[in-house]
Design a protein around this motif. Structure first.
Motif, PDB file in Angstrom:
ATOM      1  N   ARG A 166       2.167 -29.994   1.321  1.00 21.04           N
ATOM      2  CA  ARG A 166       2.614 -29.656   2.673  1.00 21.04           C
ATOM      3  C   ARG A 166       1.826 -30.444   3.711  1.00 21.04           C
ATOM      4  O   ARG A 166       0.698 -30.867   3.450  1.00 21.04           O
ATOM      5  N   PRO A 167       2.411 -30.659   4.905  1.00 29.48           N
ATOM      6  CA  PRO A 167       1.663 -31.381   5.947  1.00 29.48           C
ATOM      7  C   PRO A 167       0.435 -30.608   6.403  1.00 29.48           C
ATOM      8  O   PRO A 167       0.375 -29.378   6.278  1.00 29.48           O
ATOM      9  N   LYS A 168      -0.511 -31.338   6.955  1.00 30.61           N
ATOM     10  CA  LYS A 168      -1.720 -30.686   7.476  1.00 30.61           C
ATOM     11  C   LYS A 168      -1.416 -29.888   8.735  1.00 30.61           C
ATOM     12  O   LYS A 168      -2.032 -28.855   8.993  1.00 30.61           O
ATOM     13  N   LYS A 169      -0.459 -30.379   9.538  1.00 34.32           N
ATOM     14  CA  LYS A 169      -0.116 -29.695  10.785  1.00 34.32           C
ATOM     15  C   LYS A 169       1.405 -29.619  10.930  1.00 34.32           C
ATOM     16  O   LYS A 169       2.126 -30.576  10.645  1.00 34.32           O
ATOM     17  N   LEU A 170       1.868 -28.461  11.384  1.00 33.63           N
ATOM     18  CA  LEU A 170       3.272 -28.244  11.713  1.00 33.63           C
ATOM     19  C   LEU A 170       3.357 -27.830  13.169  1.00 33.63           C
ATOM     20  O   LEU A 170       2.789 -26.803  13.560  1.00 33.63           O
TER      21      LEU A 170
END
Length: 282
Positions: A166-170
């Motif tokens: 998953r991305p580090k930031k959403l």
């Protein structure tokens, strides 16, 4: 790479092979409509523009058939609008030097169907192949139902992935409802005024929406200017243009968090802040 649906299209502005183009992604945006990226997720474009080690991947979920139309486009059929809207988005991707632009080409009603899993799965595959560090999508308080459909499906797709993919930031961004209501200490202020020639041009590319339909070119820039100026009353402006964002990362760090509760809690904190400010003056 995952196998994609036949209706999904990809455009690589610099003609690199698709697998190479998607795997170099660092910043990614998944938004509902053509031009939503250029209005709301412009930070991702600026963070990667002319940076050899950073690449932007834009995803438009809907097919453009329900687009507003006026002026020279007033009599265009849905099918003709779909062609025009995809072409405009490709122009923006080329101008902004995106690493990759994808079109899922789903009808709006599909994004709003809570039982639909096709869009969720297509988004999941794209995120898994790209593995971006940063991902932008719509905010959960947006007033456009299709936007709500896209952000909720994006979060569902992310929750299907292993945590390490998953991305580090959403981040949630402003399109059809701004984030002015969000408490200041919870806003993510994206400074986007550094290249006005580029950012203005990216919105102006979407002629089918501006000609006789909606002045997104003026409205988007106007909101960014207002965000910057009205951010604080007692300090000099820190930027000349700002897009406000909301950090949704907790929703992909803890899958047990309810999306509805998450956004309503933020609204309640704003309500409490308003109440306290008034009561202390009475």
């Amino acid at each position: 790479m995952e196998k994609y649906n036949k209706t999904t299209e990809f455009y690589v502005p610099d003609n690199k092979p698709l697998e190479e183009a998607i795997k170099r992604t660092t910043h990614m945006a998944i938004l509902a409509h053509h031009d939503d990226i250029e209005i709301g997720a412009i930070d991702g474009v600026l963070q990667t523009f002319q940076k050899p080690d950073k690449w932007f991947f834009g995803v438009v979920v809907t097919d453009g058939s329900g687009s507003s139309r006026g002026g020279n486009y007033a009599h265009y059929t849905n099918e003709e609008m779909m062609v025009v809207r995809n072409l405009e988005q490709k122009k923006a991707a080329y101008l902004g030097e995106y690493g990759l632009q994808a079109f899922i080409n789903s009808p709006s009603k599909q994004t709003k169907d809570p039982q639909d899993t096709v869009v969720v799965e297509e988004i999941r595959k794209m995120i898994l192949d790209a593995q971006p560090e940063v991902l932008y999508t719509h905010n959960l308080a947006d007033k456009h139902d299709t936007h709500i459909g896209v952000v909720t499906k994006t979060i569902k797709a992310l929750r299907l992935l292993p945590k390490d993919k998953r991305p580090k930031k959403l981040y949630a961004v402003e399109v059809w409802r701004d984030l002015d209501w969000l408490n200041d200490d919870e806003k993510v202020a994206f400074s986007v005024g550094g290249r006005p020639n580029l950012t203005n041009s990216l919105v102006e590319v979407f002629d089918s929406q501006i000609d006789g339909a909606k002045r997104y070119d003026l409205a988007a820039i106007g909101r960014r200017l207002a965000n910057a100026t009205f951010a604080t009353a007692h300090a000099l402006d820190q930027s000349d243009q700002v897009v406000n964002g909301m950090d949704l990362t907790p929703l992909i760090e803890d899958d047990s968090l309810d999306m509805v509760t998450f956004i309503l809690d933020a609204i309640d904190r704003f309500r409490l802040d308003v109440e306290q400010k008034i009561r202390k003056i009475l």
